[in-house]
Scaffold this active site. Structure first.
Site: not given
Ligand code: GLN
Length: 479
Positions: A80, A155, A179
């Site tokens: 990532k 994400s 994410s």
């Molecule tokens: N959807 C969550 C956020 O926007 C989780 C994101 C993540 O785990 N990086 O914070």
């Protein structure tokens, strides 16, 4: 002709040692899949030449010195765009880091490279990991391989799709509030977030440091087990790393009869899609049939999870992201006439809307007048959540929840209401607030053919038990 699509790491290694295929032919297959599926926008960069060179060297080593092969030889994986690799660009899906190259390699990647794993490329993600649909990347959205008009989850959307589309064996992502698990659920893959402190965060681009963890997305939990053995190692560069009780030293024993808690209020909640609820109930039925005991308990704090998570993570993000000033990293505005304007212009042009929203929210909850009302209260609620989950684990082996209340939505849905995107995190943020390990396991498709996932959470220190239980569950082919 070998069908590479369903091979586990153990299969790949056996095939390579027995000479059934070469590493280079395996890599060719993955590179071909990347080209075939490039419209999904999962990769921001493919390290084709480098990967080929490494694979040729590996093929040679397999012939000449098989006894010296590392534990992860043959493991071709994606990374990532939130994890740094020396001399390679890393942007966290943001314009503000456009063109920035890292001076060092993240500890967890170094461990994998040292064991002969090969990185195939860098995957797309929501800007600084902020999102649940991969719609907030400066480099465009990622399509779901099942239906490109739908989101990949986020994400780590590019990471999940890189596995879903068969472009690599597994993916390394990051999980701050779901994410890794949520995009895994939306792509029919297995997504594992280790407990906090199990894997070094050295070399992760920080979003919310007391939540951030690297995680693994794979087709098979057995592969996750193999990678965890390698990456869960103490690291002096990360002071929040555990020094004892790391993955390799944990017990792998899973009882024949496990006690699993589920939360009635989570399953019956109004926001849960009917098919997700049905699939979850089927899962509970299977658990019971397999001899495990499932008990419905009241969690009691469900409605506080999402607000608490967003207060604390935006606060941490507003501080972490203050380092991007247009001077030290990546993007610099060419418009500014003096240093003050340079900061303002670079940040205004470099950050996307979602990131700006969160920096403002985080600055607000930390501000003198509101600190006690929001930040400090949210920290207290986090303690309550931890205490509650600890009490549950004194009596249970696992907690089961859906991973996401809905399947992958259409890319143009939900734009009008940002709160509903935040609410989609309701089940995943629990393990992030508590710092416990959690995994999303594929649970078949809904009537539209879209993947659904079930989430299992285990107590701190039970990472391996959770992965082993996941192996047990994914063997139920009919579930
Ligand atoms: N959807 C969550 C956020 O926007 C989780 C994101 C993540 O785990 N990086 O914070």
């Amino acid at each position: 002709m070998v069908d590479f699509a369903d091979l586990t790491l153990a299969d790949v290694q056996r095939g390579l040692l027995e000479g059934r295929f070469s590493g280079s032919s395996l890599l060719d297959h993955y590179l071909h899949r990347i080209r075939e599926t490039s419209y999904l926008n999962a990769f921001l960069e493919v390290y084709e030449a480098e990967a080929r060179q490494k694979m040729e060297a590996l093929d040679q080593k397999i012939k000449d010195a098989p006894e010296s092969l590392g534990k992860l030889f043959g493991c071709v994986f994606s990374v990532k765009d939130m994890i740094v690799l020396k001399a390679h660009e890393v942007t966290a899906g943001s314009r503000i880091l456009n063109g920035f190259k890292s001076m060092f390699t993240a500890t967890l990647l170094q461990r994998m490279l040292d064991e002969d794993a090969i990185i195939i490329g860098r995957t797309n993600c929501d800007e600084f990991g902020m999102g649940s649909a991969n719609l907030h990347s400066y480099y465009g959205p990622v399509g779901n391989a099942q239906d490109p008009h739908r989101v990949s989850g986020g994400s780590s959307g590019g990471a999940a799709v890189s596995v879903q589309a068969g472009t690599c064996l597994l993916a390394i992502g990051t999980d701050t509030g779901g994410s890794v698990r949520q995009p895994a659920a939306m792509t029919g893959t297995v997504g594992f977030k280790p407990g906090y402190g199990m894997v070094s965060r050295f070399g992760l681009v920080a979003y919310a440091s007391s939540f951030d963890q690297a995680g693994i997305i794979a087709r098979s939990p057995a592969d996750i087990d193999r990678v965890m053995e390698v990456i869960s190692v103490a690291d002096a560069n990360d002071a929040t790393m555990k020094t004892k009780g790391l993955y390799a030293t944990q017990s792998a024993a899973v009882k024949d009869k496990c006690r699993v808690a589920c939360f009635a209020e989570a399953i019956e909640g109004a926001g849960v899609n009917q098919e997700v609820r049905q699939r979850f109930n089927d899962f509970v039925h299977h658990l019971t049939e397999a001899g495990h005991e499932v008990v419905s308990v009241e969690f009691g704090l469900l409605e506080y999870l999402v607000p608490t998570y967003y207060i604390l993570t935006t606060a941490e993000a507003s501080s972490n992201l203050s380092r991007y000033d247009g001077v030290r990293y990546g993007y610099r505005s060419s418009e500014a006439g003096n240093i003050h304007d340079l900061y303002i212009q670079s940040r205004s042009e470099g950050f996307g809307t979602e990131v700006k929203k969160r920096i403002m929210l985080g600055s607000f909850v930390l501000s003198e007048g509101y600190y006690d009302a929001y930040f400090s209260k949210a920290q207290k609620v986090r303690t309550l959540v931890r205490n509650r989950i600890e009490a549950i684990f004194s009596d249970f082996d696992f907690v089961a929840l859906p991973t996401s209340p809905v399947a992958a939505w259409k890319k143009d849905e939900k734009q009008t209401n940002p709160l509903s995107e935040y609410m989609a995190d309701i089940y995943t943020v629990l393990a992030s607030l508590a710092g416990t390990p959690a995994v999303s396991v594929p649970a078949g498709n809904n009537s539209e053919g879209l993947p659904l996932g079930i989430q299992l959470i285990a107590n701190s220190g039970d990472d391996k038990k959770l992965v082993k239980f996941t192996e047990h569950i994914t063997n139920w082919h009919n579930f």
